[in-house]
Design an enzyme around this catalytic site. Structure first.
Site, PDB file in Angstrom:
ATOM      1  N   SER A 129       0.945  -1.254   0.331  1.00 21.74           N
ATOM      2  CA  SER A 129      -0.161  -0.102  -0.201  1.00 21.74           C
ATOM      3  C   SER A 129       0.833   0.653   0.332  1.00 21.74           C
ATOM      4  CB  SER A 129      -0.418   0.497   1.167  1.00 21.74           C
ATOM      5  OG  SER A 129      -1.611   1.256   1.522  1.00 21.74           O
ATOM      6  N   LYS A 184      -4.096  -6.304   3.307  1.00 21.38           N
ATOM      7  CA  LYS A 184      -4.845  -5.346   2.240  1.00 21.38           C
ATOM      8  C   LYS A 184      -6.559  -5.147   1.916  1.00 21.38           C
ATOM      9  CE  LYS A 184      -2.663  -2.347  -0.674  1.00 21.38           C
ATOM     10  NZ  LYS A 184      -4.398  -2.454  -1.103  1.00 21.38           N
ATOM     11  N   HIS A 187      -7.688  -3.211   4.846  1.00 19.52           N
ATOM     12  CA  HIS A 187      -6.967  -2.005   4.454  1.00 19.52           C
ATOM     13  C   HIS A 187      -8.445  -0.974   3.824  1.00 19.52           C
ATOM     14  CE1 HIS A 187      -5.079   0.604   2.432  1.00 19.52           C
ATOM     15  NE2 HIS A 187      -4.332   0.752   3.187  1.00 19.52           N
ATOM     16  N   ASN A 188      -8.458  -1.907   2.170  1.00 21.37           N
ATOM     17  CA  ASN A 188      -8.490  -0.726   1.474  1.00 21.37           C
ATOM     18  C   ASN A 188      -9.856  -0.929   1.888  1.00 21.37           C
ATOM     19  OD1 ASN A 188      -5.971  -1.774   0.325  1.00 21.37           O
ATOM     20  ND2 ASN A 188      -7.512  -1.332  -1.844  1.00 21.37           N
ATOM     21  N   GLU A 191     -10.108   2.520   3.553  1.00 16.77           N
ATOM     22  CA  GLU A 191      -9.551   3.385   2.473  1.00 16.77           C
ATOM     23  C   GLU A 191     -10.781   4.351   2.652  1.00 16.77           C
ATOM     24  OE1 GLU A 191      -6.412   2.878  -0.027  1.00 16.77           O
ATOM     25  OE2 GLU A 191      -7.950   3.456  -1.439  1.00 16.77           O
TER      26      GLU A 191
HETATM   27  C1  6PG Z   1      -3.412   1.415  -2.000  1.00 19.92           C
HETATM   28  C2  6PG Z   1      -4.415   1.676  -2.313  1.00 19.92           C
HETATM   29  C3  6PG Z   1      -4.258   0.480  -3.641  1.00 19.92           C
HETATM   30  C4  6PG Z   1      -6.302   0.926  -4.573  1.00 19.92           C
HETATM   31  C5  6PG Z   1      -5.901   2.207  -4.979  1.00 19.92           C
HETATM   32  C6  6PG Z   1      -7.476   2.381  -6.365  1.00 19.92           C
HETATM   33  O1  6PG Z   1      -3.356   1.550  -0.720  1.00 19.92           O
HETATM   34  O2  6PG Z   1      -2.045   1.832  -2.221  1.00 19.92           O
HETATM   35  O3  6PG Z   1      -5.477   1.468  -2.021  1.00 19.92           O
HETATM   36  O4  6PG Z   1      -4.125  -0.931  -3.953  1.00 19.92           O
HETATM   37  O5  6PG Z   1      -6.017   0.130  -5.814  1.00 19.92           O
HETATM   38  O6  6PG Z   1      -6.177   2.686  -4.052  1.00 19.92           O
HETATM   39  O7  6PG Z   1      -8.015   2.491  -5.453  1.00 19.92           O
HETATM   40  P1  6PG Z   1     -10.308   2.044  -5.618  1.00 19.92           P
HETATM   41  O8  6PG Z   1      -9.411   2.318  -7.462  1.00 19.92           O
HETATM   42  O9  6PG Z   1     -10.585   0.536  -5.663  1.00 19.92           O
HETATM   43  O10 6PG Z   1     -10.346   3.515  -4.962  1.00 19.92           O
END
Ligand code: 6PG
Length: 474
Positions: A129, A184, A187-188, A191
């Site tokens: 990430s 991960k 995490h997302n 996010e």
């Molecule tokens: C990271 C991000 C990355 C992710 C992009 C696109 O941890 O660096 O989470 O892995 O792929 O941010 O995410 P979305 O298109 O799903 O918003």
């Protein structure tokens, strides 16, 4: 022939930046890309002068690697990873290691761990990430899979990872199977939730308080120096302060229809499979979907009216309320995220260190924030903490933020402004701390139409009863 310490397949932006990061840390890196021209352009361009060796074929690539070979794969999740493995695995020898640094689904990674073990190979599914900046200067790395491989890859992965203040790398072994990519994925999901609670604060300040981008940039900058100190809050201040060539806020030119690659959705699907609430992240996923239904939104606005009714008498103190709503909702989102990690650990037999995982996210990743130190402290106080809300620090933080949080949700409802994340977080908070919920009526309804039976308040758990609701006396 020059040999390499590690190899990397897949020279898109993330791959290239990871290679340069490895070279910066003294590693010689062999690189291969399906499109050879990209390999040549990279080696002669950004990697010129660095300890990077280009290979035109997989055979040449593998031949460059010292044993046990270590190969990092940075290609699009899904079939592309399997396609790379189909060509690569036959060229490897027992003891060699493959690290998948893409956003692979955790079930795919678990399968690959098992498949490669059958050939005496090690597979590590490592969530990475931090985007291109993180890949170049220090990502957060969440490796999991076949643990015997960890000593062979620990050095290079921890060297390139981001570091917290005391120098500890934001990279450590997570656990077996797909636990690295699962972490991960969570995490997302978090996010998505973080981005949504920030977006709702922006929407409230813009639509209800009528603040300018410049004024909102100042608010986020101030928030970024306090409890909300985080990468996403800080880049939001930058975004709000960014103006185009005409001095106009760039953000105002951007279409309000959000995309998503799907990792946040995966987290919600897993929460449903495991039967644990990830309600704020789910609202964040669906908020992106609703935003993309722009034509329908415009049709609905014409039909039933739109626009936010002005809310009189709101001033600077309402900005403080918005701060509290954002902070409290963020706590709920992380509480749900770590609850889900615990549910997965229980389901899949992983032994996860939640305090350590919070530290993996402390720097380098998209959700990096000072707030994560508080989470680590909570799990150090109680490693088996079922939910962050049950930790005194977070219980008090929610209590202190509650009044402002409720005022924000109430005002948003009154003026017709959607705050799905704030409202769902508040509903979860109120449910999670209720000694009485209306689920007894749900049980009665289920028993009425489906004889699904119910437990009683005056009998031990596990004893089930049925009532024939259609006759007097049951
Ligand atoms: C990271 C991000 C990355 C992710 C992009 C696109 O941890 O660096 O989470 O892995 O792929 O941010 O995410 P979305 O298109 O799903 O918003």
């Amino acid at each position: 022939m020059r040999t390499a310490d590690i190899g990397l397949i897949g020279l898109a932006v993330m791959g290239q930046n990871l290679v340069l990061n490895m070279a910066d840390h003294g590693y010689t890196v062999a690189v291969y890309n399906r499109t050879t021209s990209r390999t040549t352009e990279f080696v002669n361009g950004p990697a010129a002068g660095a300890a990077v060796i280009g290979a035109e074929t997989l055979e040449e690539f593998v031949g460059r690697l010292t044993r046990p070979r270590r190969v990092m794969v940075m290609v699009k999740a899904g079939r592309a990873v399997d396609a790379v493995l189909e060509g690569l695995v036959p060229l490897l020898d027992e003891g060699d290691i493959v690290i998948d640094g893409g956003n692979s689904h955790f079930e795919d990674s678990a399968r690959r761990v098992s498949d490669l073990r059958e050939r005496g190979l090690s597979f590590v599914g490592a969530g990475v990430s931090g985007g291109e900046e993180g890949a170049r200067n220090g990502p957060s790395i969440m490796p999991g899979g076949y643990e015997a491989a960890w000593p062979e890859v620990k050095g290079v992965l921890q060297a390139i990872a981001a570091k917290v203040a005391d120098g500890t790398p934001c990279c450590d072994w997570v656990g077996p199977d797909g636990s690295g990519h699962y972490t991960k994925m969570v995490h997302n999901g978090i996010e998505y939730g973080d981005m949504q609670v920030i977006a709702e604060a922006y929407h409230l300040m813009r639509m209800v308080l009528g603040m300018t981008c410049e004024e909102m940039a100042g608010v986020f900058r101030t928030w970024g120096r306090g409890l909300l100190d985080s990468y996403l809050v800080n880049i939001t201040a930058d975004i709000l302060g960014h103006v185009d060539g005409n001095g106009e806020p760039t953000l105002e030119r951007i279409l309000d229809a959000a995309g998503q690659k799907g990792t946040g959705k995966w987290a919600v699907i897993s929460s449903l499979d495991l039967g644990y609430p990830l309600t704020l992240v789910a609202e964040a996923v669906y908020a992106r979907v609703v935003s993309s239904l722009r034509d329908q939104r415009f049709e609905a606005a014409e039909l039933v009216g739109s626009g936010v009714k002005q809310a009189d008498g709101l001033g600077a103190e309402f900005v403080d309320d918005i701060h509290d709503a954002l902070y409290a909702s963020k706590i709920v989102s992380y509480a749900q995220g770590f609850m889900l990690l615990g549910a997965a650990a229980s389901e899949y037999g992983w032994n996860l260190d939640y305090g350590r995982i919070a530290q993996l996210w402390r720097e380098g990743c998209i959700i990096k924030a000072a707030f994560l130190d508080d989470i680590t402290a909570a799990f150090r106080r109680r490693p088996d903490l079922p939910n962050l809300i049950l930790d005194r620090f977070f219980a008090d933080a929610l209590g202190n933020a509650e009044a402002g949080w409720r005022r924000v949700v109430a005002t948003a409802v009154r003026v017709g402004l959607p705050v799905p994340a704030y409202a769902s977080a508040l509903a979860f908070y109120d449910s999670y701390r209720s000694k009485r919920l209306p689920a007894n009526l749900i049980q009665a309804q289920r028993d009425y139409f489906g004889a699904h039976t119910y437990e009683r308040v005056d009998r031990p758990r596990g004893e089930f009863f049925h009532t024939d609701w259609t006759r007097p006396g049951g």
